[in-house]
Every structure is written in structure tokens, then in C-alpha cells.
Design a protein around this motif. Structure first.
Motif, PDB file in Angstrom:
ATOM      1  N   ASP A 209       0.839  -1.200   0.000  1.00  0.00           N
ATOM      2  CA  ASP A 209       0.000   0.000   0.000  1.00  0.00           C
ATOM      3  C   ASP A 209       0.873   1.249   0.000  1.00  0.00           C
ATOM      4  O   ASP A 209       0.482   2.301   0.465  1.00  0.00           O
ATOM      5  CB  ASP A 209      -0.953  -0.002   1.196  1.00  0.00           C
ATOM      6  N   TRP A 210       2.078   1.114  -0.563  1.00  0.00           N
ATOM      7  CA  TRP A 210       3.025   2.218  -0.604  1.00  0.00           C
ATOM      8  C   TRP A 210       2.568   3.289  -1.582  1.00  0.00           C
ATOM      9  O   TRP A 210       1.840   3.009  -2.536  1.00  0.00           O
ATOM     10  CB  TRP A 210       4.400   1.732  -1.037  1.00  0.00           C
ATOM     11  N   THR A 211       3.061   4.498  -1.366  1.00  0.00           N
ATOM     12  CA  THR A 211       2.795   5.581  -2.308  1.00  0.00           C
ATOM     13  C   THR A 211       3.659   5.378  -3.552  1.00  0.00           C
ATOM     14  O   THR A 211       4.645   4.642  -3.534  1.00  0.00           O
ATOM     15  CB  THR A 211       3.150   6.948  -1.689  1.00  0.00           C
ATOM     16  N   GLN A 212       3.273   6.057  -4.634  1.00  0.00           N
ATOM     17  CA  GLN A 212       4.055   5.937  -5.865  1.00  0.00           C
ATOM     18  C   GLN A 212       5.475   6.470  -5.666  1.00  0.00           C
ATOM     19  O   GLN A 212       6.419   5.950  -6.255  1.00  0.00           O
ATOM     20  CB  GLN A 212       3.355   6.673  -7.004  1.00  0.00           C
ATOM     21  N   ARG A 213       5.609   7.460  -4.816  1.00  0.00           N
ATOM     22  CA  ARG A 213       6.944   8.006  -4.548  1.00  0.00           C
ATOM     23  C   ARG A 213       7.824   6.957  -3.868  1.00  0.00           C
ATOM     24  O   ARG A 213       8.989   6.778  -4.224  1.00  0.00           O
ATOM     25  CB  ARG A 213       6.815   9.248  -3.675  1.00  0.00           C
ATOM     26  N   ARG A 214       7.263   6.260  -2.885  1.00  0.00           N
ATOM     27  CA  ARG A 214       8.044   5.228  -2.183  1.00  0.00           C
ATOM     28  C   ARG A 214       8.378   4.080  -3.119  1.00  0.00           C
ATOM     29  O   ARG A 214       9.493   3.551  -3.097  1.00  0.00           O
ATOM     30  CB  ARG A 214       7.262   4.730  -0.975  1.00  0.00           C
ATOM     31  N   ILE A 215       7.438   3.684  -3.964  1.00  0.00           N
ATOM     32  CA  ILE A 215       7.696   2.617  -4.926  1.00  0.00           C
ATOM     33  C   ILE A 215       8.806   3.043  -5.878  1.00  0.00           C
ATOM     34  O   ILE A 215       9.696   2.262  -6.210  1.00  0.00           O
ATOM     35  CB  ILE A 215       6.415   2.245  -5.695  1.00  0.00           C
ATOM     36  N   GLY A 216       8.763   4.299  -6.306  1.00  0.00           N
ATOM     37  CA  GLY A 216       9.807   4.806  -7.196  1.00  0.00           C
ATOM     38  C   GLY A 216      11.175   4.770  -6.548  1.00  0.00           C
ATOM     39  O   GLY A 216      12.169   4.397  -7.188  1.00  0.00           O
ATOM     40  N   GLU A 217      11.263   5.151  -5.288  1.00  0.00           N
ATOM     41  CA  GLU A 217      12.546   5.095  -4.574  1.00  0.00           C
ATOM     42  C   GLU A 217      13.021   3.650  -4.423  1.00  0.00           C
ATOM     43  O   GLU A 217      14.205   3.361  -4.542  1.00  0.00           O
ATOM     44  CB  GLU A 217      12.414   5.761  -3.212  1.00  0.00           C
ATOM     45  N   PHE A 218      12.082   2.749  -4.166  1.00  0.00           N
ATOM     46  CA  PHE A 218      12.372   1.329  -4.018  1.00  0.00           C
ATOM     47  C   PHE A 218      12.914   0.743  -5.323  1.00  0.00           C
ATOM     48  O   PHE A 218      13.786  -0.115  -5.321  1.00  0.00           O
ATOM     49  CB  PHE A 218      11.080   0.630  -3.584  1.00  0.00           C
ATOM     50  N   ALA A 219      12.408   1.245  -6.450  1.00  0.00           N
ATOM     51  CA  ALA A 219      12.801   0.724  -7.754  1.00  0.00           C
ATOM     52  C   ALA A 219      13.877   1.566  -8.433  1.00  0.00           C
ATOM     53  O   ALA A 219      14.330   1.217  -9.529  1.00  0.00           O
ATOM     54  CB  ALA A 219      11.574   0.640  -8.662  1.00  0.00           C
ATOM     55  N   GLY A 220      14.261   2.672  -7.824  1.00  0.00           N
ATOM     56  CA  GLY A 220      15.258   3.527  -8.450  1.00  0.00           C
ATOM     57  C   GLY A 220      14.712   4.282  -9.646  1.00  0.00           C
ATOM     58  O   GLY A 220      15.444   4.635 -10.565  1.00  0.00           O
ATOM     59  N   ARG A 221      13.421   4.527  -9.641  1.00  0.00           N
ATOM     60  CA  ARG A 221      12.764   5.246 -10.733  1.00  0.00           C
ATOM     61  C   ARG A 221      11.932   6.376 -10.146  1.00  0.00           C
ATOM     62  O   ARG A 221      11.698   6.459  -8.956  1.00  0.00           O
ATOM     63  CB  ARG A 221      11.852   4.302 -11.543  1.00  0.00           C
ATOM     64  N   SER A 222      11.422   7.240 -11.009  1.00  0.00           N
ATOM     65  CA  SER A 222      10.617   8.367 -10.546  1.00  0.00           C
ATOM     66  C   SER A 222       9.174   7.935 -10.314  1.00  0.00           C
ATOM     67  O   SER A 222       8.722   6.898 -10.820  1.00  0.00           O
ATOM     68  CB  SER A 222      10.643   9.497 -11.576  1.00  0.00           C
ATOM     69  N   ALA A 223       8.442   8.753  -9.577  1.00  0.00           N
ATOM     70  CA  ALA A 223       7.018   8.476  -9.349  1.00  0.00           C
ATOM     71  C   ALA A 223       6.250   8.538 -10.665  1.00  0.00           C
ATOM     72  O   ALA A 223       5.250   7.841 -10.843  1.00  0.00           O
ATOM     73  CB  ALA A 223       6.452   9.472  -8.340  1.00  0.00           C
ATOM     74  N   THR A 224       6.715   9.354 -11.603  1.00  0.00           N
ATOM     75  CA  THR A 224       6.078   9.437 -12.919  1.00  0.00           C
ATOM     76  C   THR A 224       6.195   8.103 -13.651  1.00  0.00           C
ATOM     77  O   THR A 224       5.233   7.641 -14.276  1.00  0.00           O
ATOM     78  CB  THR A 224       6.729  10.551 -13.759  1.00  0.00           C
ATOM     79  N   THR A 225       7.355   7.472 -13.567  1.00  0.00           N
ATOM     80  CA  THR A 225       7.540   6.163 -14.184  1.00  0.00           C
ATOM     81  C   THR A 225       6.614   5.139 -13.550  1.00  0.00           C
ATOM     82  O   THR A 225       6.015   4.315 -14.242  1.00  0.00           O
ATOM     83  CB  THR A 225       9.007   5.706 -14.055  1.00  0.00           C
ATOM     84  N   VAL A 226       6.482   5.197 -12.230  1.00  0.00           N
ATOM     85  CA  VAL A 226       5.572   4.282 -11.526  1.00  0.00           C
ATOM     86  C   VAL A 226       4.149   4.501 -12.027  1.00  0.00           C
ATOM     87  O   VAL A 226       3.416   3.542 -12.283  1.00  0.00           O
ATOM     88  CB  VAL A 226       5.662   4.486  -9.998  1.00  0.00           C
ATOM     89  N   ASN A 227       3.753   5.750 -12.208  1.00  0.00           N
ATOM     90  CA  ASN A 227       2.407   6.065 -12.682  1.00  0.00           C
ATOM     91  C   ASN A 227       2.182   5.522 -14.089  1.00  0.00           C
ATOM     92  O   ASN A 227       1.105   5.021 -14.410  1.00  0.00           O
ATOM     93  CB  ASN A 227       2.176   7.580 -12.641  1.00  0.00           C
ATOM     94  N   LYS A 228       3.198   5.600 -14.952  1.00  0.00           N
ATOM     95  CA  LYS A 228       3.073   5.064 -16.324  1.00  0.00           C
ATOM     96  C   LYS A 228       2.903   3.557 -16.299  1.00  0.00           C
ATOM     97  O   LYS A 228       2.101   3.015 -17.066  1.00  0.00           O
ATOM     98  CB  LYS A 228       4.298   5.451 -17.148  1.00  0.00           C
ATOM     99  N   VAL A 229       3.649   2.875 -15.448  1.00  0.00           N
ATOM    100  CA  VAL A 229       3.516   1.409 -15.336  1.00  0.00           C
ATOM    101  C   VAL A 229       2.133   1.072 -14.803  1.00  0.00           C
ATOM    102  O   VAL A 229       1.481   0.149 -15.299  1.00  0.00           O
ATOM    103  CB  VAL A 229       4.620   0.817 -14.439  1.00  0.00           C
ATOM    104  N   LYS A 230       1.667   1.827 -13.836  1.00  0.00           N
ATOM    105  CA  LYS A 230       0.338   1.588 -13.267  1.00  0.00           C
ATOM    106  C   LYS A 230      -0.749   1.767 -14.318  1.00  0.00           C
ATOM    107  O   LYS A 230      -1.686   0.966 -14.389  1.00  0.00           O
ATOM    108  CB  LYS A 230       0.100   2.557 -12.101  1.00  0.00           C
ATOM    109  N   ALA A 231      -0.609   2.777 -15.155  1.00  0.00           N
ATOM    110  CA  ALA A 231      -1.596   3.035 -16.202  1.00  0.00           C
ATOM    111  C   ALA A 231      -1.596   1.932 -17.255  1.00  0.00           C
ATOM    112  O   ALA A 231      -2.633   1.626 -17.853  1.00  0.00           O
ATOM    113  CB  ALA A 231      -1.330   4.384 -16.859  1.00  0.00           C
ATOM    114  N   ALA A 232      -0.442   1.319 -17.485  1.00  0.00           N
ATOM    115  CA  ALA A 232      -0.329   0.264 -18.481  1.00  0.00           C
ATOM    116  C   ALA A 232      -0.820  -1.087 -17.978  1.00  0.00           C
ATOM    117  O   ALA A 232      -1.010  -2.014 -18.758  1.00  0.00           O
ATOM    118  CB  ALA A 232       1.123   0.136 -18.940  1.00  0.00           C
ATOM    119  N   MET A 233      -1.041  -1.207 -16.689  1.00  0.00           N
ATOM    120  CA  MET A 233      -1.481  -2.494 -16.114  1.00  0.00           C
ATOM    121  C   MET A 233      -2.940  -2.744 -16.366  1.00  0.00           C
ATOM    122  O   MET A 233      -3.747  -1.936 -16.491  1.00  0.00           O
ATOM    123  CB  MET A 233      -1.199  -2.521 -14.611  1.00  0.00           C
TER     124      MET A 233
END
Length: 96
Positions: free
Chosen positions: A72-96
Motif C-alpha cells: 500500500d506504498w505511495t508511488q513516490r516510495r515505490i519509485g525510490e524502491f525501484a530507483g525510478r521516478s514516481a512518474t515512471t511508476v504512474n506510467k507502469v500503473k496506467a499500463a497495467m
């Protein structure tokens, strides 16, 4: 003369501390905080134990998917966890 004070009277405060309260131990905290990439339940494709800066693109995407689907992490935390930006996380989420 300040309000609420009467001449010739003084305030007296007493307190008692129980011996039991002094003897209670604080819960032990881990020696160092556990980083998200050090979590024991991470699947192998998320490269557990590896810092985000050293991930391949596939491992970073696996961490983003893991963060979006299993936490239930925020996109910012997921981005830090993956070494990517929150914007990248949002793009992956939109593609799912």
C-alpha cells in the motif's frame, strides 16, 4: 497582583512515580532500519538486497509491479524502491 492568586496562599503540587513504571523496558528496535530492498519476502525477480541504483530495467520494473500489486506504498516510495521516478511508476500503473 496576578489573577487567580490569593495573598498568603501558595500552590502545592505532589507527584508519585510507581516503581513498576521505572522498571518497564522499552521495546527493542532493530539495530538499523530495514530498507525496503532488504525485506525477506521479496521475490527473486525484484533483486532482494540490491540497492536501487544497481538494478537492471527488468528488475526495476519487477519492483514497481511488486510495489503496486502487493503493498500500500505511495508511488513516490515505490519509485525510490525501484530507483525510478514516481512518474515512471504512474506510467507502469496506467499500463497495467
Amino acid at each position: 497582583m496576578p489573577r487567580g492568586r490569593h495573598p498568603g496562599r501558595s500552590a502545592r503540587v505532589t507527584a508519585r512515580v510507581d516503581d513498576n513504571e521505572r522498571q518497564e523496558q522499552q521495546p527493542e528496535l532493530p539495530a538499523t532500519p530495514v530498507k525496503d530492498w532488504e525485506l525477506p519476502e521479496l521475490p527473486a525477480d525484484c533483486a532482494p538486497g540490491r540497492v536501487p541504483d544497481l538494478l537492471t530495467d527488468e528488475q526495476a520494473r519487477a519492483r514497481v509491479v511488486y510495489g503496486l500489486t502487493r503493498t500500500d506504498w505511495t508511488q513516490r516510495r515505490i519509485g525510490e524502491f525501484a530507483g525510478r521516478s514516481a512518474t515512471t511508476v504512474n506510467k507502469v500503473k496506467a499500463a497495467m
